[in-house]
Scaffold this motif. Structure first.
Motif, PDB file in Angstrom:
ATOM      1  N   TYR A 275      19.624  37.694  12.256  1.00 12.71           N
ATOM      2  CA  TYR A 275      19.398  39.242  12.404  1.00 12.71           C
ATOM      3  C   TYR A 275      19.394  39.042  10.521  1.00 12.71           C
ATOM      4  O   TYR A 275      18.428  39.230   9.359  1.00 12.71           O
ATOM      5  N   ALA A 276      20.176  38.453   9.683  1.00  9.75           N
ATOM      6  CA  ALA A 276      20.435  38.437   8.497  1.00  9.75           C
ATOM      7  C   ALA A 276      19.815  37.866   7.712  1.00  9.75           C
ATOM      8  O   ALA A 276      18.851  37.993   6.211  1.00  9.75           O
ATOM      9  N   ARG A 277      19.185  36.530   8.166  1.00 14.34           N
ATOM     10  CA  ARG A 277      18.278  35.429   7.108  1.00 14.34           C
ATOM     11  C   ARG A 277      16.593  36.243   7.398  1.00 14.34           C
ATOM     12  O   ARG A 277      16.628  36.499   6.334  1.00 14.34           O
ATOM     13  N   GLY A 284      12.296  42.545  -0.746  1.00  9.05           N
ATOM     14  CA  GLY A 284      13.609  43.983  -0.872  1.00  9.05           C
ATOM     15  C   GLY A 284      15.411  43.796  -1.024  1.00  9.05           C
ATOM     16  O   GLY A 284      15.553  44.428  -0.843  1.00  9.05           O
ATOM     17  N   PHE A 285      14.971  42.903  -0.360  1.00  5.23           N
ATOM     18  CA  PHE A 285      16.637  42.490   0.702  1.00  5.23           C
ATOM     19  C   PHE A 285      17.007  41.830  -0.426  1.00  5.23           C
ATOM     20  O   PHE A 285      18.000  40.864  -1.644  1.00  5.23           O
ATOM     21  N   ALA A 318      21.465  27.154   0.672  1.00  2.78           N
ATOM     22  CA  ALA A 318      19.865  27.003   0.690  1.00  2.78           C
ATOM     23  C   ALA A 318      19.714  27.618   2.448  1.00  2.78           C
ATOM     24  O   ALA A 318      18.505  27.551   2.735  1.00  2.78           O
ATOM     25  N   ASN A 319      20.688  27.237   4.121  1.00  4.73           N
ATOM     26  CA  ASN A 319      20.383  27.847   5.099  1.00  4.73           C
ATOM     27  C   ASN A 319      19.757  29.525   5.608  1.00  4.73           C
ATOM     28  O   ASN A 319      19.513  29.660   5.814  1.00  4.73           O
ATOM     29  N   TRP A 320      19.750  29.647   3.846  1.00  7.24           N
ATOM     30  CA  TRP A 320      19.523  31.783   3.642  1.00  7.24           C
ATOM     31  C   TRP A 320      17.487  31.552   4.063  1.00  7.24           C
ATOM     32  O   TRP A 320      17.452  32.038   4.462  1.00  7.24           O
ATOM     33  N   LEU A 321      17.915  29.936   3.762  1.00  9.13           N
ATOM     34  CA  LEU A 321      16.218  30.479   3.348  1.00  9.13           C
ATOM     35  C   LEU A 321      15.016  29.449   5.048  1.00  9.13           C
ATOM     36  O   LEU A 321      13.979  29.167   5.512  1.00  9.13           O
ATOM     37  N   THR A 322      16.434  29.168   5.525  1.00  9.59           N
ATOM     38  CA  THR A 322      15.448  28.704   7.106  1.00  9.59           C
ATOM     39  C   THR A 322      15.285  29.393   8.571  1.00  9.59           C
ATOM     40  O   THR A 322      15.240  30.603   7.892  1.00  9.59           O
ATOM     41  N   PRO A 323      14.197  29.039   9.201  1.00  4.09           N
ATOM     42  CA  PRO A 323      13.092  30.247   9.962  1.00  4.09           C
ATOM     43  C   PRO A 323      14.254  30.972  10.810  1.00  4.09           C
ATOM     44  O   PRO A 323      15.217  30.351  11.327  1.00  4.09           O
ATOM     45  N   HIS A 324      14.230  32.168  11.448  1.00  4.02           N
ATOM     46  CA  HIS A 324      15.211  32.925  11.852  1.00  4.02           C
ATOM     47  C   HIS A 324      14.426  32.705  13.392  1.00  4.02           C
ATOM     48  O   HIS A 324      15.634  32.827  13.829  1.00  4.02           O
ATOM     49  N   GLY A 325      12.939  32.981  13.526  1.00  2.00           N
ATOM     50  CA  GLY A 325      12.459  32.943  15.171  1.00  2.00           C
ATOM     51  C   GLY A 325      12.533  34.624  15.334  1.00  2.00           C
ATOM     52  O   GLY A 325      12.754  34.739  16.511  1.00  2.00           O
TER      53      GLY A 325
END
Length: 357
Positions: A275-277, A284-285, A318-325
């Motif tokens: 959810y956060a990713r 805007g976030f 870097a993991n903030w940019l990984t796919p979140h689904g």
């Protein structure tokens, strides 16, 4: 009743309030109680408090380090109010008196002409004895602070500044969902936004353990809620998501270690991490998050918690940019609206301070 369900106010003991670097934030033997005395003056379309909405009249004072100010930055971006409500950015730490504009040439905000936010507070209230907090809105012609009631400020951007919203601005506080948004905001503030501070500033083992359990019990409940829906209320981003996001964005960087919120990292809570990713990767976030400022503030300022002032190098971002689904859950981030354009050049976060490139 806008904002009535949230205990209003920024942080009166650090985090958002100017004060002495290396000052005292923990009262031995007790639990943390937030100072909630704030300037309740409102800027409204009809100007009933003496401050009508006017483009360019006011200046929004913020720090990227502060979660409460971060909420204002996000809402302002999503609604497209950057030119209407210009922003003064304080540095990540503050001196003995208040937040300082040490990022600006000469150490002064170029519009207000002040070195410290305290000057705007004293201009309206000589001898002001409460927290010099961000976010705050300052009336440029008089140099006086108008309000620092941050919980109401974001709602007013959505409801009182509508004449100046950008084309395609989302409804962050839709009337049909306000009761539900207010209810979830009250819980998130009490148990999560403020809950991490109750852990970090606890003055006894008993107070800490109680705060710790309350925090993670609520994070577990939020995980259950968000397992089957993309956003907290309805199928679009609302004020509720903005308020939860700014705490989650700081969780692993500061709250997990510095505030001892260490049952689990955010990255170890699968639903909340996804959810956060999802939000971080939404325009805007994530483009309002400055991890360098965040870490420097908490670790350098709270010297009774971190006496050395040493700022950790981690965590890896870097993991903030990984796919979140999360797209699989449906939902439309901006509803019938559109994403905001990129931030103005002067407001772009240093790329070395964030995983966004």
């Amino acid at each position: 009743m806008m904002g009535a369900t949230e205990d209003t106010g920024g942080d009166g003991v650090g985090g958002e309030s100017g004060g002495t670097t290396g000052g005292k934030y923990v009262e031995p033997g007790g639990e943390f109680t937030r100072d909630q005395r704030y300037i309740a003056t409102r800027i409204t379309a009809d100007g009933r408090d003496g401050y009508p909405v006017e483009p360019g009249r006011y200046r929004l004072a913020v720090s990227y380090a502060c979660p409460w100010a971060n909420r204002m930055i996000i809402v302002r971006r999503l609604l497209g109010l950057e030119e209407v409500l210009p922003m003064a950015v304080a540095g990540p730490t503050h001196d003995a008196r208040s937040w300082t504009f040490d990022l600006d040439p000469g150490g002064r905000d170029p519009v207000l002409g002040i070195e410290r936010l305290q000057e705007a507070y004293f201009a309206r209230f000589p001898g002001y004895d409460r927290g010099i907090t961000v976010p705050a809105i300052v009336d440029v012609p008089t140099g006086q602070v108008v309000t620092n009631d941050y919980a109401q400020m974001t709602l007013d951007l959505s409801t009182e500044w509508t004449a100046y919203h950008r084309e395609g601005a989302p409804e962050l506080y839709p009337e049909r969902l306000r009761d539900e948004i207010d209810d979830i905001n009250a819980v998130v503030f009490r148990e999560v936004n403020n809950g991490v501070y109750r852990c970090g500033f606890a003055g006894s083992q008993e107070a800490y353990e109680s705060a710790y359990r309350r925090l993670f019990d609520q994070l577990d409940r939020l995980s259950e809620r968000l397992a089957g829906q993309r956003y907290l209320v309805g199928d679009t981003i609302t004020e509720a998501d903005v308020r939860l996001f700014t705490t989650l964005a700081r969780f692993d960087a500061v709250y997990h270690g510095h505030f001892k919120c260490n049952r689990s990292k955010l990255t170890e809570m699968p639903v909340l991490w996804a959810y956060a990713r999802d939000l971080f990767q939404t325009p805007g976030f994530g483009d309002t998050i400055d991890f360098d400022h965040i870490k420097r503030h908490y670790y350098e300022v709270h010297r009774d918690i971190n006496p050395t002032g040493v700022v950790p190098l981690g965590p890896d971002l870097a993991n903030w940019l990984t796919p979140h689904g999360r797209e699989a859950l449906g939902g439309r981030p901006f509803g019938d609206g559109t994403p905001p354009p990129p931030p103005p050049p002067a407001e772009r976060i240093d790329p070395t301070h964030t995983p966004l490139r």
